[in-house]
Design a protein around this motif. Structure first.
Motif, PDB file in Angstrom:
ATOM      1  N   ALA A 118      36.894  40.690  55.803  1.00 38.66           N
ATOM      2  CA  ALA A 118      36.523  41.346  54.551  1.00 38.66           C
ATOM      3  C   ALA A 118      37.727  42.047  53.935  1.00 38.66           C
ATOM      4  N   GLY A 119      38.559  42.633  54.794  1.00 44.01           N
ATOM      5  CA  GLY A 119      39.765  43.282  54.296  1.00 44.01           C
ATOM      6  C   GLY A 119      40.742  42.293  53.683  1.00 44.01           C
ATOM      7  N   GLN A 120      40.874  41.130  54.303  1.00 37.83           N
ATOM      8  CA  GLN A 120      41.761  40.109  53.754  1.00 37.83           C
ATOM      9  C   GLN A 120      41.254  39.619  52.403  1.00 37.83           C
ATOM     10  N   VAL A 121      39.945  39.482  52.293  1.00 34.58           N
ATOM     11  CA  VAL A 121      39.360  39.067  51.012  1.00 34.58           C
ATOM     12  C   VAL A 121      39.640  40.129  49.947  1.00 34.58           C
ATOM     13  N   ALA A 122      39.423  41.392  50.296  1.00 36.31           N
ATOM     14  CA  ALA A 122      39.662  42.481  49.340  1.00 36.31           C
ATOM     15  C   ALA A 122      41.130  42.540  48.913  1.00 36.31           C
ATOM     16  N   ASP A 123      42.043  42.322  49.876  1.00 33.25           N
ATOM     17  CA  ASP A 123      43.475  42.338  49.546  1.00 33.25           C
ATOM     18  C   ASP A 123      43.815  41.254  48.538  1.00 33.25           C
ATOM     19  N   ARG A 124      43.205  40.097  48.682  1.00 31.54           N
ATOM     20  CA  ARG A 124      43.481  39.011  47.746  1.00 31.54           C
ATOM     21  C   ARG A 124      42.880  39.296  46.379  1.00 31.54           C
ATOM     22  N   ILE A 125      41.696  39.896  46.369  1.00 32.55           N
ATOM     23  CA  ILE A 125      41.088  40.263  45.082  1.00 32.55           C
ATOM     24  C   ILE A 125      41.963  41.281  44.352  1.00 32.55           C
ATOM     25  N   ALA A 126      42.585  42.159  45.115  1.00 34.30           N
ATOM     26  CA  ALA A 126      43.432  43.200  44.524  1.00 34.30           C
ATOM     27  C   ALA A 126      44.628  42.614  43.766  1.00 34.30           C
ATOM     28  N   THR A 127      44.952  41.358  44.034  1.00 37.87           N
ATOM     29  CA  THR A 127      46.052  40.718  43.294  1.00 37.87           C
ATOM     30  C   THR A 127      45.586  40.200  41.947  1.00 37.87           C
ATOM     31  N   GLY A 128      44.259  40.302  41.682  1.00 41.58           N
ATOM     32  CA  GLY A 128      43.743  39.901  40.380  1.00 41.58           C
ATOM     33  C   GLY A 128      42.925  38.636  40.370  1.00 41.58           C
TER      34      GLY A 128
END
Length: 558
Positions: free
Chosen positions: A82-92
């Motif tokens: 879930a953290g990896q998914v959130a990190d990728r979303i944070a890139t836009g």
């Protein structure tokens, strides 16, 4: 046209093909239109929904299916993912793309580890597909419903799909990928479903065409002739008659007793084994108590589960394998360093020696369960390779109250010195899956080398014969607990090689019982000799079959 793969079980089915839909396409990379926080919320909701769905499915089934689905649910709830998914979303990017990339990255990590963990990488693909389907508001790719009985053809089945098959509609399963220990294979054995896995030509099967799926031969027949269909129909009727026949103890045609036992993966499987005529248990795998646990279960918790199994077989043999951990089944409380080749690392007895307190607790729990029941408990250690390891295990087992202690023969080394090993152990049980893997240097989880994992190969049979001969000379029992025992023809050959009992998935018992009853001890020895003299696995099967065919005079008297 014949398509060849690895057959699971001994059944045959006739039906029309229905192909499973292709997976969802990879999502395109594009900027989010709703912002980072909203995308993260979407992703978290989808992950939670999939986890809940998988847990609910697991709650409706039992055995290996439940364990598999619960493991997938844990993947969907994994905070690291879930953290990896959130990190990728944070890139836009979008939630769809972030889920795809996050799961793919973790999948590649597992795939690179090889063995059991590589096989589980496919589970991540399935969870990713389900999460992205929720995000897109579409059904997840799954089993088709053509409205009539059908032969399911797929690249491979996800655990969630495999355990929810409608066995009233699915006549057989054919997959182009997967090996003999894939989820599809495991669940086919448990349910008695006709299946052929790793059938590379299955991609060419079209919706609506009629096929014959022969799991005994590991073949799929395209465009069957009238004679092909008649022969298959006759075999289906014969198999149904065997399943309905009165259950008798396993024996050869000359009356020589050959106990037919069950392989069980949890205490929940006991009732089915009893119903299907198991004369005891030849392999009770105890891993279900330990997997996904942060610490080893207590002696009391273990004793309760072992007692359930032993109590179901009063006066009968129940063979329990102590924890087969390490390498491809890492456990938090038996942690080891990363290993470049885990299949050859700290596994089985090697891992237990490194954490002897776990082994001591398990043996203590088994001894207490034995004292509380009337079954004939026998306990064995996995992955033994030396006489010293045998002496260590049997000595510790007897110290802690186990009366009958033996070993599994899964390594060529143990087979080659079986006379010395059996001088120390009370019995041996041959795990043909791993013995074939290590003899042929072919990972038993890889469909790409499935042809080399065949227990019919004369090299594997010769090692089995070494153990059988040692057992006969020393008066020690030699069981077979790998799935090779579920092959009716091979079961006869195994008896000819010296096996004194056979253990298998309970759904295979009727077929094997009927096969043994057609041959005498002399036949079995002759068939084993013919298989040993062959050059390869295919030739060995054909040679055994030819050697077992009665002559005209024999058929008159048999």
């Amino acid at each position: 046209m014949l398509i060849r793969g690895t057959g699971i079980g001994g059944g045959v089915a006739i039906g029309v093909v229905a192909r499973m839909a292709d997976p969802l396409p990879d999502p395109v990379e594009r900027a989010s239109a709703i912002g980072t926080e909203a995308e993260i919320e979407r992703a978290n909701r989808a992950l939670a929904a999939v986890a809940a769905d998988l847990e609910a499915r697991g709650g409706r089934v039992g055995g290996s299916a439940k364990e598999i689905l619960e493991a997938q649910a844990l993947m969907a709830k994994d905070p690291t993912l879930a953290g990896q998914v959130a990190d990728r979303i944070a890139t836009g990017t979008t939630a769809e793309r972030a889920v795809f990339e996050g799961f793919a990255g973790y999948r590649d990590l597992l795939a690179g580890m090889g063995g059991y963990l590589a096989e589980r990488a496919a589970d991540l693909d399935d969870v990713s597909q389900r999460v992205r389907a929720v995000l897109a508001g579409v059904p997840a790719p799954g089993v088709p419903d053509p409205g009539h009985p059908f032969v399911l053809v797929a690249r491979d089945l996800s655990p969630a799909d495999a355990v929810t098959l409608d066995l009233g509609q699915v006549l057989a399963v054919v997959t182009s990928e997967g090996g003999p220990t894939s989820h599809t294979a495991i669940l086919a054995r448990e349910s008695g479903l006709v299946a052929v896995v790793g059938a590379r030509g299955a991609d060419h099967l079209a919706d609506g065409e009629e096929v014959i799926v022969d799991s005994a031969a590991g073949t799929v027949t395209q465009g069957p002739t009238v004679d092909d269909l008649a022969a298959a129909t006759e075999r289906i009727a014969e198999r149904a008659a065997r399943a309905d026949a009165p259950i008798r103890p396993g024996a050869l045609a000359d009356g020589a007793a050959l106990p037919l036992l069950a392989n069980l993966g949890s205490a929940d499987a006991v009732d089915d084994a009893v119903r299907l005529g198991a004369e005891g248990v030849g392999l009770f795998r105890t891993e279900f108590l330990f997997l996904d646990a942060e610490e080893a279960p207590s002696i009391e918790a273990q004793q309760e589960q072992y007692t359930r199994v032993l109590a179901a077989f009063p006066g009968r043999k129940v063979v329990v394998r102590v924890l087969d951990a390490g390498a491809d089944k890492p456990l938090a409380f038996l942690a080891t360093d990363d290993e470049p080749n885990p299949a050859l690392g700290l596994r089985g007895i090697r891992s237990l020696r490194a954490g002897e307190h776990v082994l001591r607790d398990q043996l203590t729990a088994l001894a207490r369960a034995d004292a509380a029941t009337d079954a004939q408990l026998e306990v064995m250690a996995p992955m033994v390779a030396t006489v010293e390891e045998t002496r260590y295990f049997t000595g510790l087992a007897r110290e802690l109250g186990i009366r009958v202690a033996g070993i599994m023969v899964e390594t060529p080394s143990a087979a080659l010195i079986a006379d010395r090993v059996l001088a120390v152990a009370d019995f041996a049980s041959i795990g043909t899956n791993d013995l074939a893997q290590y003899t042929m240097a072919a990972d038993r989880l890889l469909g790409s080398v499935a042809a080399l994992q065949d227990p019919w190969h004369p090299a594997v049979l010769r090692l089995i014969g070494e153990v059988g001969a040692a057992g006969r000379n020393l008066g020690k029992p030699v069981g077979i607990c790998g799935e090779a025992a579920a092959d009716p023809l091979l079961a006869v050959v195994l008896v000819g090689l010296g096996a004194t009992s056979l253990s298998m998935s309970p759904h295979a018992l009727a077929d094997v019982r009927a096969a043994l009853a057609r041959y005498g001890t002399v036949d079995a020895v002759r068939m084993a000799g013919a298989a040993l003299a062959a050059e390869g696995a295919v030739e060995a099967r054909a040679a055994a079959e030819a050697a077992g065919a009665p002559s005209v005079s024999e058929s008159d008297g048999r």
